[in-house]
Design a protein around this motif. Structure first.
Motif, PDB file in Angstrom:
ATOM      1  N   GLU A 180      45.441  28.620  52.634  1.00 55.88           N
ATOM      2  CA  GLU A 180      44.240  27.545  52.461  1.00 55.88           C
ATOM      3  C   GLU A 180      42.793  28.033  52.049  1.00 55.88           C
ATOM      4  OE1 GLU A 180      43.702  24.320  53.528  1.00 55.88           O
ATOM      5  OE2 GLU A 180      45.330  24.020  55.396  1.00 55.88           O
ATOM      6  N   CYS A 181      42.956  29.036  51.911  1.00 50.90           N
ATOM      7  CA  CYS A 181      41.739  29.715  50.940  1.00 50.90           C
ATOM      8  C   CYS A 181      42.193  30.161  49.575  1.00 50.90           C
ATOM      9  CB  CYS A 181      40.649  30.471  51.524  1.00 50.90           C
ATOM     10  SG  CYS A 181      40.584  29.848  53.616  1.00 50.90           S
ATOM     11  N   ASN A 238      25.706  28.668  46.335  1.00 43.59           N
ATOM     12  CA  ASN A 238      26.759  28.783  47.101  1.00 43.59           C
ATOM     13  C   ASN A 238      27.342  28.794  48.544  1.00 43.59           C
ATOM     14  OD1 ASN A 238      27.721  31.472  44.672  1.00 43.59           O
ATOM     15  ND2 ASN A 238      28.246  29.195  44.613  1.00 43.59           N
ATOM     16  N   TYR A 288      38.107  19.467  40.287  1.00 48.90           N
ATOM     17  CA  TYR A 288      36.909  20.608  40.827  1.00 48.90           C
ATOM     18  C   TYR A 288      36.860  21.117  38.930  1.00 48.90           C
ATOM     19  CZ  TYR A 288      34.659  24.828  41.633  1.00 48.90           C
ATOM     20  OH  TYR A 288      33.958  25.465  42.637  1.00 48.90           O
ATOM     21  N   MET A 301      34.964  23.668  53.772  1.00 52.77           N
ATOM     22  CA  MET A 301      36.167  24.031  52.779  1.00 52.77           C
ATOM     23  C   MET A 301      37.387  23.853  53.514  1.00 52.77           C
ATOM     24  SD  MET A 301      35.327  26.666  51.001  1.00 52.77           S
ATOM     25  CE  MET A 301      33.186  26.127  50.291  1.00 52.77           C
ATOM     26  N   CYS A 313      41.165  29.959  45.601  1.00 55.20           N
ATOM     27  CA  CYS A 313      40.787  29.651  45.056  1.00 55.20           C
ATOM     28  C   CYS A 313      39.533  31.164  45.066  1.00 55.20           C
ATOM     29  CB  CYS A 313      39.655  29.034  45.705  1.00 55.20           C
ATOM     30  SG  CYS A 313      40.159  27.130  45.878  1.00 55.20           S
ATOM     31  N   HIS A 314      40.067  32.195  46.303  1.00 58.28           N
ATOM     32  CA  HIS A 314      39.019  32.801  46.770  1.00 58.28           C
ATOM     33  C   HIS A 314      39.511  33.904  46.817  1.00 58.28           C
ATOM     34  CE1 HIS A 314      35.473  30.704  48.079  1.00 58.28           C
ATOM     35  NE2 HIS A 314      35.921  30.529  49.762  1.00 58.28           N
ATOM     36  N   PRO A 325      33.488  32.364  44.769  1.00 59.48           N
ATOM     37  CA  PRO A 325      32.304  33.400  44.707  1.00 59.48           C
ATOM     38  C   PRO A 325      33.448  34.144  45.708  1.00 59.48           C
ATOM     39  CG  PRO A 325      31.735  31.435  46.428  1.00 59.48           C
ATOM     40  CD  PRO A 325      32.882  30.738  45.284  1.00 59.48           C
ATOM     41  N   PRO A 326      32.771  35.745  46.047  1.00 58.89           N
ATOM     42  CA  PRO A 326      33.798  36.637  47.227  1.00 58.89           C
ATOM     43  C   PRO A 326      33.470  36.382  48.073  1.00 58.89           C
ATOM     44  CG  PRO A 326      32.353  37.356  46.107  1.00 58.89           C
ATOM     45  CD  PRO A 326      31.775  36.494  45.001  1.00 58.89           C
ATOM     46  N   PHE A 374      30.283  26.911  58.740  1.00 55.83           N
ATOM     47  CA  PHE A 374      30.661  26.517  57.443  1.00 55.83           C
ATOM     48  C   PHE A 374      31.805  25.858  56.663  1.00 55.83           C
ATOM     49  CE2 PHE A 374      31.344  28.380  52.603  1.00 55.83           C
ATOM     50  CZ  PHE A 374      30.074  27.417  52.670  1.00 55.83           C
ATOM     51  N   SER A 409      27.973  23.567  41.967  1.00 54.33           N
ATOM     52  CA  SER A 409      27.471  23.558  42.136  1.00 54.33           C
ATOM     53  C   SER A 409      26.085  22.697  41.463  1.00 54.33           C
ATOM     54  CB  SER A 409      26.736  24.186  43.122  1.00 54.33           C
ATOM     55  OG  SER A 409      27.342  26.026  42.331  1.00 54.33           O
TER      56      SER A 409
HETATM   57  C1  HEC Z   1      38.914  24.572  45.852  1.00 51.62           C
HETATM   58  C2  HEC Z   1      38.609  25.704  46.104  1.00 51.62           C
HETATM   59  C3  HEC Z   1      38.413  26.737  47.462  1.00 51.62           C
HETATM   60  C4  HEC Z   1      39.301  26.844  48.207  1.00 51.62           C
HETATM   61  C5  HEC Z   1      40.949  26.002  48.761  1.00 51.62           C
HETATM   62  C6  HEC Z   1      38.319  27.124  49.112  1.00 51.62           C
HETATM   63  N1  HEC Z   1      37.196  27.096  48.848  1.00 51.62           N
HETATM   64 FE1  HEC Z   1      35.362  28.759  50.244  1.00 51.62          FE
HETATM   65  N2  HEC Z   1      34.262  27.930  48.011  1.00 51.62           N
HETATM   66  C7  HEC Z   1      35.287  27.171  47.172  1.00 51.62           C
HETATM   67  C8  HEC Z   1      33.477  27.568  46.176  1.00 51.62           C
HETATM   68  C9  HEC Z   1      33.556  26.778  44.432  1.00 51.62           C
HETATM   69  C10 HEC Z   1      32.212  27.524  46.939  1.00 51.62           C
HETATM   70  C11 HEC Z   1      30.962  28.193  46.263  1.00 51.62           C
HETATM   71  C12 HEC Z   1      29.996  26.281  46.284  1.00 51.62           C
HETATM   72  C13 HEC Z   1      28.941  25.579  45.819  1.00 51.62           C
HETATM   73  O1  HEC Z   1      29.009  26.890  44.805  1.00 51.62           O
HETATM   74  O2  HEC Z   1      28.943  24.808  45.698  1.00 51.62           O
HETATM   75  C14 HEC Z   1      33.161  28.003  47.629  1.00 51.62           C
HETATM   76  C15 HEC Z   1      31.586  28.698  49.157  1.00 51.62           C
HETATM   77  C16 HEC Z   1      32.853  29.136  49.929  1.00 51.62           C
HETATM   78  C17 HEC Z   1      31.873  30.549  50.840  1.00 51.62           C
HETATM   79  C18 HEC Z   1      30.141  31.018  51.539  1.00 51.62           C
HETATM   80  C19 HEC Z   1      30.447  31.958  49.968  1.00 51.62           C
HETATM   81  C20 HEC Z   1      30.550  32.955  49.526  1.00 51.62           C
HETATM   82  O3  HEC Z   1      31.089  33.259  48.778  1.00 51.62           O
HETATM   83  O4  HEC Z   1      30.339  33.899  50.738  1.00 51.62           O
HETATM   84  C21 HEC Z   1      33.101  30.811  51.679  1.00 51.62           C
HETATM   85  C22 HEC Z   1      31.513  32.143  53.058  1.00 51.62           C
HETATM   86  C23 HEC Z   1      34.031  29.906  51.145  1.00 51.62           C
HETATM   87  N3  HEC Z   1      34.082  29.636  50.288  1.00 51.62           N
HETATM   88  C24 HEC Z   1      35.049  30.349  52.548  1.00 51.62           C
HETATM   89  C25 HEC Z   1      36.091  29.881  51.945  1.00 51.62           C
HETATM   90  C26 HEC Z   1      37.552  28.972  53.768  1.00 51.62           C
HETATM   91  C27 HEC Z   1      37.695  30.729  54.628  1.00 51.62           C
HETATM   92  C28 HEC Z   1      38.390  29.186  52.496  1.00 51.62           C
HETATM   93  C29 HEC Z   1      39.669  28.639  53.743  1.00 51.62           C
HETATM   94  C30 HEC Z   1      40.076  27.596  55.140  1.00 51.62           C
HETATM   95  C31 HEC Z   1      37.250  28.426  51.245  1.00 51.62           C
HETATM   96  N4  HEC Z   1      35.861  28.847  51.226  1.00 51.62           N
HETATM   97  C32 HEC Z   1      38.455  27.500  50.809  1.00 51.62           C
HETATM   98  C33 HEC Z   1      36.000  26.606  46.975  1.00 51.62           C
HETATM   99  C34 HEC Z   1      36.507  27.089  47.430  1.00 51.62           C
END
Ligand code: HEC
Ligand code: HEC
Length: 351
Positions: A214-215, A109, A33, A268, A218-219, A240-241, A263, A43
């Protein structure tokens, strides 16, 4: 005694190795990544698909396979806008008149892989779905109105003008994604994954623990995401936030418990596909409730949504409601009793 020792030693080594394999697997995904981040948005480059028919919508090959009757330059412009939205209309772009969005998110996103990923709010065939009646505003919406729905809510901003180059580019791009008739009505290219909603209130404490496992890496533990470049935030995010002032607002589709849970399960942690999810329905439900009960912006006109209140989905997280349930139940469930109540009311109205 000796054998016990050897066995426990072997067990420890086995455990360590298993742990290492698990670690390596995550690490591999993670470093792949980061590799992609070097000079461009993920993206823009990452295509997730197990459907070979989707590959023709890889923007990189558009010059070799130009779609007939469409303006390729405009399609490219639309694609750039969708993948790097904040650079065009983000809330800190240099020209204040161009600050149409209230945050720095990019459309993709949520509509992942340029809107070509299955169960990720795909735009394949979206031109065939509009105009359509939307209960949310009680009107027939053309594609421009629908796009502006996301501008006002997901992007927490204001509508783009219909004749702006941004809007024209987006619609031309959507026209391109509409050129393979056999794909247009496939369920995987309509909206997000549906989970089996647990018949209980979501557990936000468990949701928090799962989020922190799990999240967060990154976030962020405070959900604020990570910018590409802190010195130039209009470049948007690597991650993204998920809540706070810079996130989608309370009126957005993603603010609904069911939508966010679907979603999460389908997409994710980043890289997951709906046919091989990592997070279970139960866990996605708890995480979604945790994320969506955090603070986020509130648009001014929420109470005007759903002029027919009996068409309001059970998980719309804001009132007014025509029902007997507290607001918190709309946000964290259980949703089944609310759904039953609305169906009953609608039936009685028909009598
Ligand atoms: C390895 C990094 C990573 C992890 C771990 C991850 N995400 Fe994400 N997430 C991203 C990326 C990168 C995007 C944007 C996707 C794109 O632009 O293609 C995203 C997008 C999102 C979005 C939509 C955009 C927004 O900001 O509202 C949501 C909601 C989200 N993730 C929730 C979660 C949740 C809940 C978890 C845990 C279960 C999680 N993610 C785990 C990297 C991650
Ligand atoms: C925070 C996530 C998010 C962002 C960012 C976002 N959207 Fe959406 N979008 C959604 C969700 C969720 C839906 C489905 C709405 C629902 O369930 O009510 C949707 C639906 C749509 C639809 C209708 C799709 C259909 O099949 O009917 C279009 C078109 C669309 N978005 C365009 C855009 C554009 C263009 C942008 C950027 C300006 C954007 N979206 C940004 C989450 C997002």
């Amino acid at each position: 005694m000796k054998t016990v020792k050897t066995i426990s030693k072997a067990l420890i080594i086995l455990c360590l190795q298993l742990g290492l394999i698990a670690c390596k697997k995550t690490e591999k995904k993670y470093s792949a990544y980061l590799e992609l981040q070097k000079d461009t948005l993920t993206s823009e480059t990452q295509i997730f698909t197990s459907d070979p028919n989707i590959l023709k919508f890889n923007i990189k090959n558009i010059d070799q396979h130009p779609p007939k009757g469409l303006n390729i330059e405009l399609i490219k412009y639309g694609y750039k806008f969708l993948t790097t939205t904040s650079r065009y209309v983000g809330y800190v772009v240099s020209n204040p008149k161009k600050r149409y969005a209230g945050n720095n998110l990019a459309c993709v996103n949520c509509h992942i892989s340029g809107g070509t990923k299955a169960y990720a709010g795909s735009w394949i065939g979206v031109m065939s779905s509009y105009p359509a009646y939307r209960t949310k505003n009680g009107k027939v919406n053309d594609i421009y109105m629908r796009i502006n729905g996301c501008m006002e809510r997901s992007m927490n901003g204001r509508p783009l003008e219909k004749d702006s180059k941004e809007m024209q580019g987006v619609v031309e791009y959507f026209r391109w994604l509409n050129t393979d008739k056999k794909l247009n009505y496939l369920p995987q290219y309509k909206g997000f994954l549906k989970i089996d909603l647990p018949k209980r209130a979501a557990d936000t404490i468990k949701g928090k623990a799962l989020y922190n496992k799990e999240c967060f890496y990154c976030h962020g533990t405070n959900g604020s995401g990570i910018f590409f470049d802190d010195r130039n935030v209009s470049k948007g995010y690597v991650y993204p936030p998920l809540w706070g002032k810079q996130s989608y607002n309370l009126g957005a589709g993603m603010a609904k418990l069911g939508t966010l849970a679907g979603f999460i399960k389908g997409n994710m942690p980043y890289g997951v596909e709906a046919n091989d999810p990592k997070i279970s329905d139960e866990d996605a439900y708890d995480i979604a409730a945790y994320v969506n009960t955090k603070q986020r912006p509130s648009p001014p006109d929420l109470e005007q949504d759903y002029p027919d209140r009996l068409t309001k989905g059970a998980d719309i997280p804001y009132g007014p409601y025509d029902d007997i349930f507290p607001e918190i139940q709309h946000r964290i469930g259980p949703l089944q009793p609310i759904k039953r109540y609305y169906l009953q009311q609608l039936k009685e109205r028909k009598k």
